[in-house]
Motif scaffolding. Structure first.
Motif, PDB file in Angstrom:
ATOM      1  N   CYS A   1       1.339   3.909  -3.031  1.00  0.00           N
ATOM      2  CA  CYS A   1       0.869   5.253  -2.701  1.00  0.00           C
ATOM      3  C   CYS A   1       1.915   6.306  -3.027  1.00  0.00           C
ATOM      4  O   CYS A   1       1.576   7.426  -3.415  1.00  0.00           O
ATOM      5  CB  CYS A   1       0.496   5.314  -1.217  1.00  0.00           C
ATOM      6  SG  CYS A   1      -0.188   6.897  -0.695  1.00  0.00           S
TER       7      CYS A   1
ATOM      8  N   GLN B   1      -6.274  -4.523  -0.637  1.00  0.00           N
ATOM      9  CA  GLN B   1      -5.928  -3.560   0.407  1.00  0.00           C
ATOM     10  C   GLN B   1      -4.522  -3.000   0.224  1.00  0.00           C
ATOM     11  O   GLN B   1      -4.204  -1.939   0.757  1.00  0.00           O
ATOM     12  CB  GLN B   1      -6.054  -4.222   1.785  1.00  0.00           C
ATOM     13  CG  GLN B   1      -6.191  -3.238   2.936  1.00  0.00           C
ATOM     14  CD  GLN B   1      -6.507  -3.930   4.252  1.00  0.00           C
ATOM     15  OE1 GLN B   1      -6.593  -5.150   4.328  1.00  0.00           O
ATOM     16  NE2 GLN B   1      -6.690  -3.147   5.307  1.00  0.00           N
ATOM     17  N   GLY B   2      -3.692  -3.695  -0.557  1.00  0.00           N
ATOM     18  CA  GLY B   2      -2.349  -3.214  -0.824  1.00  0.00           C
ATOM     19  C   GLY B   2      -2.251  -2.388  -2.092  1.00  0.00           C
ATOM     20  O   GLY B   2      -2.153  -1.164  -2.052  1.00  0.00           O
TER      21      GLY B   2
ATOM     22  N   TRP C   1       0.835  -1.201   0.000  1.00  0.00           N
ATOM     23  CA  TRP C   1       0.000   0.000   0.000  1.00  0.00           C
ATOM     24  C   TRP C   1       0.871   1.252   0.000  1.00  0.00           C
ATOM     25  O   TRP C   1       0.673   2.158  -0.813  1.00  0.00           O
ATOM     26  CB  TRP C   1      -0.922   0.016   1.221  1.00  0.00           C
ATOM     27  CG  TRP C   1      -1.695   1.281   1.328  1.00  0.00           C
ATOM     28  CD1 TRP C   1      -2.888   1.568   0.742  1.00  0.00           C
ATOM     29  CD2 TRP C   1      -1.318   2.456   2.051  1.00  0.00           C
ATOM     30  NE1 TRP C   1      -3.289   2.848   1.046  1.00  0.00           N
ATOM     31  CE2 TRP C   1      -2.339   3.420   1.853  1.00  0.00           C
ATOM     32  CE3 TRP C   1      -0.231   2.800   2.853  1.00  0.00           C
ATOM     33  CZ2 TRP C   1      -2.290   4.685   2.422  1.00  0.00           C
ATOM     34  CZ3 TRP C   1      -0.182   4.064   3.415  1.00  0.00           C
ATOM     35  CH2 TRP C   1      -1.209   4.987   3.194  1.00  0.00           C
TER      36      TRP C   1
ATOM     37  N   SER D   1      -5.786  -0.162  -3.253  1.00  0.00           N
ATOM     38  CA  SER D   1      -6.006   0.944  -2.320  1.00  0.00           C
ATOM     39  C   SER D   1      -4.853   1.945  -2.370  1.00  0.00           C
ATOM     40  O   SER D   1      -5.054   3.158  -2.274  1.00  0.00           O
ATOM     41  CB  SER D   1      -6.167   0.405  -0.901  1.00  0.00           C
ATOM     42  OG  SER D   1      -6.359   1.449   0.029  1.00  0.00           O
ATOM     43  N   GLY D   2      -3.610   1.441  -2.550  1.00  0.00           N
ATOM     44  CA  GLY D   2      -2.457   2.330  -2.617  1.00  0.00           C
ATOM     45  C   GLY D   2      -2.504   3.248  -3.823  1.00  0.00           C
ATOM     46  O   GLY D   2      -2.226   4.450  -3.711  1.00  0.00           O
TER      47      GLY D   2
END
Length: 359
Positions: free
Chosen positions: A44, A91-92, A40, A95-96
């Motif tokens: 990001c 979620q990694g 993530w 989402s990142g």
């Protein structure tokens, strides 16, 4: 600030999820699980140059709108996963990428609107991360106990959907969209797990992360304000040295809830101040005209530490039968010292050797 608050749903509440996954959902797989947070953070930040290139082609409302959809879908998909590798993708990675689109908008705009008080402006913007960490860590933990981790992810997904939609509606730039932009740590995550290792009440472990986030709210604003008078390079060096001291003198020797509260408060102030200073220094180094590409490339470089830090710390911890937290703490503290040395070299290059000079 809404966008920055939602960015840190993950940054500060990830420690709560890491503990939940490691103790309940996928017990005994800390190193594998830690890659979720690392992926993530990596996606990001490594997408910085791409995000800045997109910013030269599309307006901020469209970019944040896309981020709104991606972030919400990522958590919804994560809530129906059954394997760790599926969390990597949702979620990694997903989402990142979604978070990066919204994050760079909120990092860039304050640096365009302010000059003389840029440190304070960036500090106020980034302080929203403290609000997000304070609220969402407790929301997540309450959801774990009441409805389970799957619904915790869905509830956070709906929160992101609403909040980022509001943020997208009010995203405006000071200057016209630039054309032809070139296209080319996370120690806090282990605080809840370390609290469990010390056999401290899980409520304390959750709220230590929340208090740390709240003190970052204070630290980013106060350090940003002071830096406008004593120099942003000076404050960056000071905060990184103090973050190192807090790790090696407070966290390393912590054996009780009281000492962990002390670490959370001190690291919240100085760790948060360090993050705010690194961000505000970007415009000072490259100039406001190049702040878009400067910010993107700064966090591109930062991303590699984010990718490796959590798995490295997890591997160090598991070297001691899952209890070598001291080694991980020393590793993190030494990295802050290395950061302080690099900040000092840059400070000397920009302002010379006079210690009392505001640089």
């Amino acid at each position: 600030m809404i966008k920055k608050t939602l960015y840190n749903y993950f940054f500060f509440s990830w420690g709560v999820y890491l503990r939940q996954y490691n103790t309940v959902e996928y017990p005994g797989n800390m190193t594998l699980i830690s890659w979720v947070g690392s992926l993530w953070y990596w996606f990001c930040t490594i997408t910085g140059p791409i995000s800045m290139w997109l910013a030269s082609k599309f307006n901020d409302r469209l970019i944040v709108g896309v981020a709104c959809i991606l972030c919400c879908l990522a958590l919804m998909f994560a809530s129906i996963t059954d394997e760790i590798w599926q969390l990597y993708l949702t979620q990694g990675v997903m989402s990142g990428i979604g978070t990066s689109l919204a994050w760079y908008v909120c990092l860039r705009n304050p640096q365009q609107w302010f000059d003389k008080r840029r440190g304070l402006a960036v500090g106020i913007t980034m302080s929203a991360s403290g609000v997000g960490g304070l609220a969402l860590s407790n929301i997540s933990n309450a959801c774990f106990q009441a409805v389970g981790y799957r619904w915790a992810l869905r509830i956070l997904g709906f929160i992101e959907l609403v909040a980022l939609a509001i943020g997208a509606a009010f995203s405006f730039r000071l200057n016209p969209i630039p054309k032809n932009v070139p296209f080319i740590d996370m120690p806090a995550s282990f605080v809840p797990s370390y609290a469990d290792y010390l056999k401290i009440d899980p409520w304390v472990g959750t709220n230590i992360s929340a208090i740390m986030a709240a003190l970052m709210f204070v630290g980013k604003i106060s350090v940003g304000f002071i830096s406008d008078y004593v120099g942003r390079f000076n404050m960056a060096v000071f905060c990184s040295i103090m973050a190192c001291v807090v790790h090696l003198a407070v966290w390393l020797t912590a054996t009780s809830a009281g000492s962990m509260w002390a670490f959370a408060c001190l690291y919240g102030i100085f760790g948060g101040g360090y993050i705010a200073m690194i961000t505000s220094l970007t415009a000072q180094i490259v100039g406001v005209d190049r702040v878009d590409t400067g910010t993107g490339w700064a966090f591109f470089a930062w991303s590699w530490g984010g990718l490796a830090a959590q798995p490295a710390c997890s591997a160090i911890i598991e070297m001691g039968s899952g209890n070598n937290y001291q080694g991980a703490i020393i590793y993190s503290g030494v990295l802050f010292f290395a950061g302080a040395c690099l900040c000092w070299l840059l400070r000397v290059r920009r302002g010379g050797w006079k210690l009392l000079k505001a640089v």
